[in-house]
Design an enzyme around this catalytic site. Structure first.
Site, PDB file in Angstrom:
ATOM      1  N   LYS A  84       0.877  -1.159  -0.042  1.00  0.00           N
ATOM      2  CA  LYS A  84       0.173   0.010  -0.098  1.00  0.00           C
ATOM      3  C   LYS A  84       0.777   1.203  -0.097  1.00  0.00           C
ATOM      4  CE  LYS A  84      -4.266  -1.639   1.861  1.00  0.00           C
ATOM      5  NZ  LYS A  84      -5.311  -1.300   2.770  1.00  0.00           N
ATOM      6  N   ASP A  94     -10.215   3.256   1.937  1.00  0.00           N
ATOM      7  CA  ASP A  94     -10.317   2.629   3.551  1.00  0.00           C
ATOM      8  C   ASP A  94     -10.958   3.735   4.389  1.00  0.00           C
ATOM      9  OD1 ASP A  94      -9.298   0.083   2.742  1.00  0.00           O
ATOM     10  OD2 ASP A  94      -7.179   0.605   3.491  1.00  0.00           O
TER      11      ASP A  94
END
Ligand code: S3P
Length: 458
Positions: free
Chosen positions: A74, A110
């Site tokens: 990420k 997220d």
């Protein structure tokens, strides 16, 4: 825009890079949305063991329309991007790459994914005291959401105080004031005793026998609501604790759902309606917590008896569409037929089939014998779980139903007439049972045990 890298339209390839990606639920999310919206997108998992930057560049040149990124890449993929959304920069991690001219732009869904999961429950973090448990990767997005939504104060509790301090120092420098307060978990007594929203971001709960970051019951009394990022098991130790004090809480499955939905919306520019979000959530729950089994078949085929036993043996819930209708309408099936007619009864059946197709999880559903008459019902039932057709011969059926007066469609002056009705209806309905089911079991001469074993051995 150059035709070569045209991102308009709703076709193309999407994917996930990470390591490992074997157990990912993202293909289920995105392929379901694409299919339900009539689009032609395919979402695939790509295990990337090394060099995620090269993988992202390669994906761009392969014409991949959009990517999700999961652990451990990420942060590393950020070097391969032509642009990065502001909040993803603050978080320091991206999970969604959107194709633009010249390369991918990175986003973090997220964070808004949690925001939408909380909003679904009517929870806003604005003006709230928020208690965040854990200072790992997921916590960065959670704390950023809390600060950007205007939380009054955010208490970040972590086993190692250093990690909490590093995160707090970074995020406090990005937002006005010093609203993020890092604490060692053992110093939980320093959190002011105000009503709070608790967000559990550690991996505790994922493994059998896991405890809690803070064991003291008293600490949890100040929670007004709790959200656990863990979603398997469905009820985590953190949720059990809150539930024991009647404090409302949810697991992280809705965050997983909405981070996916927001990514899908970024890739396609199309917004996903709430009804579709509910349907995808149901598909996720069925994949994780267990699928449904639907029993169809003519009257007297044993749907309720077998269904109840099956549910008991497998620890599943049991529902019976006839019983649900009788309870909701507060009258018997016979009364509905006699007072309102068969059409109204069939409409009620369809209503329940629709409802169950987006809500039932790990449930055995016994259905009324005529539920398969409507094509819409047949299609919905097959989308709701595995459909088993319990078959019986006309002779056996007559034996089983002759003493029962609850079935208006079998009202007859004699047994011969009843048998004739059964024969005709079975003949007329055979093709519909076939079309509605994934498999069939002949119940003639078989005990309940034998039928259950046949279901098990499939
Ligand atoms: C019907 C079957 C019944 C009930 C209603 C109509 C049918 O359910 O829904 O009387 O059309 O076959 P059971 O199959 O559970 O008896």
């Amino acid at each position: 825009m150059s035709k070569k890298y045209d991102i308009s339209g709703t076709t193309g390839t999407l994917g996930l890079i990470g390591n490992p990606v074997r157990h990912t639920l993202s293909p289920l999310i995105h392929n379901t949305i694409s299919e339900e919206m009539g689009m032609d997108l395919r979402y695939l998992p790509f295990p990337v063991e090394e060099d995620p930057v090269a993988a992202v560049r390669g994906a761009y040149h392969l014409g991949i329309r959009g990517l999700n990124v999961t652990v451990p890449h990420k942060t590393a993929v950020m070097d391969a991007l032509v642009d990065i959304d502001e909040s993803a920069k603050i978080i320091g991690a991206v999970n969604t790459l959107v194709r633009t001219e010249g390369g991918f732009k990175g986003y973090n869904t997220d964070m808004p994914g949690l925001g939408r999961a909380l909003a679904r429950r009517g929870i806003s973090l604005a003006g709230q005291q928020v208690v965040v448990l854990g200072a790992g990767g997921a916590s960065r997005a959670v704390c950023t959401l809390a600060l950007s939504e205007g939380a009054k104060a955010v208490y970040l509790l972590n086993r190692s105080k250093e990690n909490a301090e590093a995160l707090a120092e970074h995020l406090n420098s990005q937002f006005d004031g010093k609203r993020l307060v890092p604490l060692a978990a053992s110093d939980y007594g320093q959190v002011p005793r105000n009503p709070s929203v608790f967000i559990q971001c550690t991996s505790l709960g994922l493994h059998e026998g896991d405890g809690l970051l803070i064991e003291d019951d008293d600490f949890y009394h100040m929670a007004e609501y709790g959200f656990d990022l863990v979603y398997n098991p469905a009820v985590t130790p953190f949720m059990k604790k809150l539930e024991s004090f009647m404090i409302p809480c949810d697991n992280g499955l809705t965050m997983l759902l909405y981070q996916g939905i927001i990514a899908f919306e970024l890739w396609t520019g199309v917004s996903v309606p709430d009804t579709l979000a509910d349907l995808v959530l149901n598909r996720l729950e069925r994949r994780i917590y267990g699928d449904n089994i639907i029993l169809v078949g003519y009257m007297g085929s044993g749907k309720s008896t077998i269904g109840q036993e099956l549910a008991k043996e497998r620890g599943m819930r049991f529902l019976d569409t006839d019983a649900m209708i009788e309870e909701a309408e507060d009258c018997s099936i016979r009364e509905i037929f006699e007072e309102r007619g068969e059409k109204e009864f069939r409409d009620l059946e369809t209503e329940y089939v629709r409802k169950l197709s987006t809500t039932a999880v790990h449930t055995v559903i016994a259905t009324g014998g005529g539920i398969i008459l409507r094509k819409e019902n047949r299609e919905l039932l097959r989308k709701t779980g595995q459909v088993i057709w319990l078959m019986a011969s006309p002779e056996e059926t007559l034996n089983r139903v002759k003493a029962d007066t609850g079935r208006p469609l079998l009202d007859s002056a004699s047994l011969t007439e009843m048998e004739e009705k059964i024969r005709t209806m079975l003949r007329e309905r055979g093709a519909a049972y076939e079309a509605a089911s994934d498999r069939r079991i002949d119940t003639d001469g078989r005990s309940i045990r034998e039928i259950l074993d046949l279901i098990d051995n499939y």
